[in-house]
Design a protein around this motif. Structure first.
Motif, PDB file in Angstrom:
ATOM      1  N   ARG A  55      12.618  59.056  12.751  1.00 51.77           N
ATOM      2  CA  ARG A  55      11.780  58.763  13.919  1.00 51.77           C
ATOM      3  C   ARG A  55      12.565  58.925  15.233  1.00 51.77           C
ATOM      4  NH1 ARG A  55      11.227  52.228  12.679  1.00 51.77           N
ATOM      5  NH2 ARG A  55      13.096  51.595  13.834  1.00 51.77           N
ATOM      6  N   MET A  56      13.467  59.872  15.269  1.00 50.43           N
ATOM      7  CA  MET A  56      14.275  60.105  16.464  1.00 50.43           C
ATOM      8  C   MET A  56      13.426  60.659  17.605  1.00 50.43           C
ATOM      9  SD  MET A  56      17.662  61.806  14.700  1.00 50.43           S
ATOM     10  CE  MET A  56      18.242  62.372  16.310  1.00 50.43           C
ATOM     11  N   THR A  76      11.041  55.916  20.976  1.00 47.75           N
ATOM     12  CA  THR A  76      12.321  55.654  20.308  1.00 47.75           C
ATOM     13  C   THR A  76      13.422  56.486  20.960  1.00 47.75           C
ATOM     14  OG1 THR A  76      11.964  57.404  18.659  1.00 47.75           O
ATOM     15  CG2 THR A  76      11.146  55.205  18.119  1.00 47.75           C
ATOM     16  N   ASN A  92      17.718  55.615  12.458  1.00 53.42           N
ATOM     17  CA  ASN A  92      16.494  56.015  11.753  1.00 53.42           C
ATOM     18  C   ASN A  92      16.205  57.478  12.101  1.00 53.42           C
ATOM     19  OD1 ASN A  92      15.629  53.169  10.809  1.00 53.42           O
ATOM     20  ND2 ASN A  92      15.828  52.912  13.017  1.00 53.42           N
ATOM     21  N   GLY A  95      16.601  56.823  16.829  1.00 54.33           N
ATOM     22  CA  GLY A  95      15.375  56.345  16.207  1.00 54.33           C
ATOM     23  C   GLY A  95      15.116  54.867  16.391  1.00 54.33           C
TER      24      GLY A  95
END
Length: 301
Positions: free
Chosen positions: A74-75, A87, A71, A91
């Motif tokens: 949203r790292m 996260t 993802n 992510g």
């Protein structure tokens, strides 16, 4: 006339073992154990970890993040109300992965200790009971395994077998049997000349009966305490092997592997390494507290 215990049925030792188990499970024994606050705290932590280990498929907030989900949007997000542990570099939700990794670490400790007991205890008992050439051969092999630090030897075996969690378990089992062989050897040497063993021998009991029905139950408390204390060490070394790249393979949600992946982003992103590291710390601390509590309990303190 006083009736001697029937050695052919193991009455002497089994009665003693029943008495010991009754003391452990009795209300008075439980109350004495509960007075040991660190042991109680460790037991509660371990119960929570066991619950998470069994129920994590229904508890994790982001099940897709357990494996190889990516993802990019949203790292490396810091801890927040949406992601309590933040996260990671892909992510993925760290809380979900830490919860999923509970089964790997606890399972590793349980399997390795069980295999080590099954291998080491009988070998140590045979060495202590028969002595002579049998004792020299078995104990020299134990000395060879003991001459190399556990982490180094387990790491070398894991590398030879190939990186995987199963191979790490095999490597640790090969390393750890020596601990229980030494304990069983020493206990057998001190117990084999006890009166109840001599009575059983004089009444025609077989060596197998004497070893497993007379001697083994009387060393059960020592084995239990050692198993509790060493389980934490096994988990710590197992996660260290994964940290060094010879254990679980990515994208497994294994604590040591998660710490290793997160170290590349220190000190800016501290959460990918901190939370799996805390999970390792709590697990090892809990098992050590329980082991200390059991040792004090059996010592009558």
């Amino acid at each position: 006339m006083t009736r001697l215990p029937d050695a052919s049925r193991g009455e002497g030792t089994i009665a003693a073992l029943d008495s010991e188990l009754s003391e452990v499970l009795s209300f008075g024994g439980l109350r004495r154990f509960l007075r040991n606050k660190p042991a109680v705290f460790g037991s509660l932590c371990l119960l929570i970890l066991c619950f998470v280990m069994m129920a994590w498929p229904w508890l994790v907030p982001y099940p897709d993040d357990i494996a190889d989900a990516v993802n990019f949007d949203r790292m490396l997000e810091p801890p927040s109300s949406e992601f309590l542990f933040g996260t990671d570099e892909a992510g993925r939700d760290i809380l979900s992965r830490v919860m999923a990794g509970t089964g790997m670490s606890l399972g590793l400790g349980l399997v390795v200790i069980a295999v080590a007991v099954v291998i080491g205890v009988p070998l140590g008992m045979v060495a202590g009971y028969y002595g002579g050439a049998v004792e020299r051969v078995i104990m020299r092999v134990v000395d060879v395994f003991s001459s190399v630090p556990a982490l180094v030897l387990a790491l070398a075996i894991s590398v030879l077998l190939g990186p995987s969690l199963v191979n790490a378990m095999i490597a640790l089992s090969i390393v750890w049997w020596r601990v229980f062989a030494r304990i069983a050897h020493g206990q057998t040497l001190s117990l084999k000349n006890e009166a109840y063993v001599n009575i059983a021998r004089q009444m025609g009991a077989s060596d197998r009966h004497i070893l497993f029905r007379e001697i083994l139950p009387n060393m059960a408390s020592s084995i239990l305490v050692t198993a509790s204390l060493d389980a934490g060490a096994v988990i710590l070394i197992g996660t260290s092997i994964s940290f060094l790249g010879a254990g679980a393979n990515p994208p497994a949600a294994e604590w040591g592997l998660m710490v290793a992946s997160g170290r590349n982003y220190l000190p800016g992103a501290w959460w990918p390494s901190l939370f799996p590291g805390l999970a390792i710390f709590v697990t090892v601390m809990s098992l050590n507290m329980i082991g200390d509590g059991l040792r004090d309990f059996f010592a009558g303190e």
